[in-house]
Structure formats: C-alpha cells, structure tokens
Design an enzyme around this catalytic site. Structure first.
Site, PDB file in Angstrom:
ATOM      1  N   GLY A 122      -0.181   1.096  -2.911  1.00  0.00           N
ATOM      2  CA  GLY A 122       0.203   0.919  -4.239  1.00  0.00           C
ATOM      3  C   GLY A 122       0.493   1.580  -5.805  1.00  0.00           C
ATOM      4  O   GLY A 122       0.031   0.954  -6.891  1.00  0.00           O
ATOM      5  N   ALA A 153       1.023  -1.435   0.051  1.00  0.00           N
ATOM      6  CA  ALA A 153       0.203   0.135   0.042  1.00  0.00           C
ATOM      7  C   ALA A 153       0.835   1.281  -0.142  1.00  0.00           C
ATOM      8  O   ALA A 153       1.773   1.567   0.515  1.00  0.00           O
ATOM      9  CB  ALA A 153      -1.185   0.304   1.510  1.00  0.00           C
ATOM     10  N   CYS A 173      12.407   5.558   2.015  1.00  0.00           N
ATOM     11  CA  CYS A 173      12.931   6.728   1.788  1.00  0.00           C
ATOM     12  C   CYS A 173      13.629   7.373   2.827  1.00  0.00           C
ATOM     13  O   CYS A 173      13.269   8.854   3.741  1.00  0.00           O
ATOM     14  CB  CYS A 173      11.259   7.329   1.907  1.00  0.00           C
ATOM     15  SG  CYS A 173      10.000   7.109   3.118  1.00  0.00           S
TER      16      CYS A 173
END
Lengths: 286, 151
Positions: free
Chosen positions: A108, A106, A216
């Site tokens: 996605g 998710a 990230c």
C-alpha cells in the site's frame, strides 16, 4: 558458472555492478494528513532528524532516530510511510490527473502515495497481503481508494491511468542470499508472467492513457524485454522520465531492443545509493 | 449498532454503506469508480460487527473527533501511555469536554487534536487517580502488522 559470477558478469554488460551498499532509512510524508515541513518539525521534537531526499517530492532520509520509527505516535497517526526512495519514484512519474488503477497494490505504499494525487482503484489478489494493504489504508486515513481482493487478470474496466508495479524477482539489495536463490530460469519464468500482466494492463488502458511499469528487478528480461513486448504488439510508445537513473539498455546478449528504450530508467544501488529499480512510462496512441 | 455507537458522541448522522458485516463511509463520488465486482474496501472504514458486537475503526473515531465534543485531551506523556494501551490518570489530562458522567465514552485526543482512540470515563473513587479506562488505540496497527489475523 556460479551465481555470483553469473550476476556479476551480466550486470557488467549493462553498466551496473553487484556492489552492496549501506541503505539509509527513508520515509514519505503522507500529504493527505500533514505537510512535509510540519512533519519534519514534529519529528525533530522527538529527536528524529530528517534530511530531504533531493530527487523525490515528499521523501526524507532518516538521519538520526533514538527509537524504532514504527513505535512513534506520528507513525501510528498515519503522518508518514516508511518507503525506500526508489519506490517513491513510479507514482511521481505517473503523476495521475484522474482515477488510477493500481494493479498490484499491497502493501500500500504506492497506493497511498497515488491517493495524494487522485482516486485509486487498488487490486491485490493475495489475501494476507490484502490485509496489509487494508491496514495501511486505514492507518494513513486514505479516503479515496476502493480496494478489491481479486486477480488482476479479472479486471475488465478501462482506465486512463495505470500503475503496473509488477511482482518480480527482486534484487540483491533486498534479501540476503538473493544471488544464490535466483537463476536465469527463474528470471525467465517471471518475465513470462510480467508480459502477461503488461498485455492485460494495456488492454485496459484507454486511448491516450498512460501506464507506468516498474519493478525492483535489475534483470533486462523483467524490464526492457517486457517493455519491448508491449512496443511490438500494442499501440503504445515510451515517454521520457524526468528522474534519476541510467537509461534503459538497447542491447543485451542476444536481445536488440527499440532505441527509445533509453527513455526508461534503471537505478543501480552502487550509483544512486538506493535500492535497485526499473521504470518505464508508456502512452497508448490516440 | 453503528448508529447506537455514533449517538453516544453526537446526534449528527454519519452516512454509511455496509459490505457484509463491515461498514464504510458513504461516498457517492468514489462509488462512480467501482468495478463490476464486489469491493472489499471502500474509502473510510468505520467498523464491523463480530459476534453481535460493534467494533469501531479508527477511521470512525477520526470522523467523530471532528464533530463531537465528547473528548479528553491528553499531554505528550498521556499520548504515549495511551498508545501503549494504558488507562489515563489525572496527570495525563489537559482538558475534558462534553459530559462528565462516569461510564460515558470519550474520544482521546493529543495536543494537536488528533484522535488516538477512545475510552470510558471512570467513576471517581477515593484515592484513585484513574480518569479514563482505555478501550481502543491506534497501536492496533502495530499489533496487526505483527499478527495479521488480529482484528
């Protein structure tokens, strides 16, 4: 030491900085539905002008738009996905040639990008995040994905291709007040969990299979340290990444990482004008 | 109920599999990649049964638009209005194919023959400009983004 000084100093040690930049909005063409050229022409007719991102395959900077992109028919028709340029890189670096496991799927973006290459088995444990994944798979017309609302650590099937885009502490470009909210303690907690995910993912990776690890986060404990733990305990080696970014670090405070860590890529917002990111490509020995 | 809905657009059978009250397009190749656990989402979502009523998904409408002639093609103005949940009027319509019987279900297509949703043909009334009553459009994705619990 206050948080600002703490992060400024540690980033300086590894060639980065805490400098904030203005991000340009980016999109990725959903090539399951339309070519990049055709998308560019269609959006231009609506007054949305795109500029090709030079270092990704199907990505564009949004130069001008008279309205919110989410409200335009092309978005609702699933012709594109709003996705930062850095987030488009891991899938390109994996470049899967067969069915791929997407461990933390998710919302996605990367899942639907993977589906442009190969069938996808997508895993997402969080129920509300799974709904977002579902919504995007449906909107983008992804027909070659099976998704499971389950814990990644319960997956037992082997794969030749795995994307491990691990949950991380994020970075200072992604949320206001990030610097104040984060600490070394929190980073180390994340690192411990990421190492567990990495070890489980590598236990699922078939011989000669490829895994791309991405976060990230710009913290070496969540990036190089996780890769080092894989190199130390599993039969894997790093492979080169042909993309933008600085080499992974080999020395950080008391840590000494494998020299091959330079094959990883870390993306600094101030150098590359996109969000911070880290990527590594691991291959399991045959 | 899925079959009944499909038959209002085409006599062609659409192979499906059912997971709980949800329907997905049958795809034998994709099925070979299943994990031992029960999947929650499989390929193309066709719709679901809630409170004994079938609710089609946009994936099914997309599929039907490739095999059915029951279509209303709209201009750009009609496309935007329909995606904002409005009924279609004469000024929105470029063409209507298939049956013209009031009460018939019609797929709503844009100028690129891409499916926007579906609606029901309105009965012709004196002075009324309304051609098709809106039922479902792709704007549902925005509603779901804002409120994840919406169907």
């Amino acid at each position: 030491m206050d948080s600002q000084t703490f992060f400024t100093q540690r980033y300086q040690e590894i060639g980065g900085s805490l400098e904030r930049i203005v991000l340009q909005r980016c999109i990725r063409t959903n090539t399951l539905r339309i070519s990049s050229n055709d998308l560019q022409k269609r959006l231009a007719k609506r007054g949305v002008h795109l500029q090709k991102i030079p270092f990704v395959k199907d990505g564009f900077y949004v130069s001008t738009s008279r309205f919110n992109l989410v409200s335009c028919p092309e978005y609702l028709l699933g012709l594109f996905y709003i996705q930062d340029a850095a987030a488009q890189l891991p899938v390109e670096m994996l470049n899967p040639l067969g069915v791929v496991l997407d461990a933390f799927a998710a919302p996605g973006g990367k899942t639907s990008q993977l589906a442009c290459y190969a069938p996808v088995v997508a895993i997402e444990e969080n129920k509300s995040r799974f709904q977002k994944l579902w919504n995007n798979l449906e909107r983008l017309g992804v027909g070659n994905c099976i998704a499971y609302n389950m814990d990644f650590l319960e997956v037992t099937t082997g794969f030749e291709w795995i994307l491990l885009d691990a949950p991380c502490s994020g970075n200072y470009m992604l949320e206001p007040g990030w610097v104040q909210k984060n600490s070394l303690e929190r980073i180390l907690e994340r690192s411990y969990i990421q190492q567990q995910f990495m070890h489980h993912a590598l236990s699922l990776l078939k011989k000669n299979g490829v895994l791309v690890y991405s976060t990230c986060s710009l913290e070496p404990e969540e990036d190089e340290l996780v890769i080092q733990s894989a190199l130390d305990t599993q039969h894997v080696h790093l492979e080169p990444l042909s993309c933008i970014g600085d080499p992974g670090v080999t020395v950080f405070q008391n840590y000494r990482f494998d020299p091959s860590m330079t094959l990883c890529r870390r993306i600094w917002p101030s150098k590359h004008q996109i969000i911070g990111f880290f990527m590594a490509r691991l291959r399991k020995h045959a | 109920m899925l079959k009944h809905f499909i038959h209002q657009f085409t006599k062609t059978e659409v192979p499906y599999l059912q997971i709980g009250g949800k329907f997905f397009l049958k795809n034998p190749e994709l099925a070979t990649y299943r994990l031992p656990q029960k999947e929650d989402y499989f390929g193309i979502f066709l719709g679901e049964i809630r409170r004994n009523t079938f609710f089609p998904a946009v994936g099914l409408l997309d599929l039907l638009s490739q095999i059915s002639v029951e279509k209303v093609v709209v201009n750009q103005h009609g496309e935007l209005d329909f995606l904002y949940g409005k009924h279609l009027r004469k000024r929105h319509i470029l063409s209507i194919t298939g049956t013209d019987r009031p009460g018939s279900l019609k797929l709503v297509q844009n100028e690129h023959d891409e499916n926007l949703g579906y609606g029901i043909l309105a009965a012709e009334k004196k002075g009324s400009q309304q051609v098709l009553r809106h039922i479902l459009d792709r704007g549902i994705f925005i509603q779901r983004d804002k409120n994840p619990d919406s169907p």
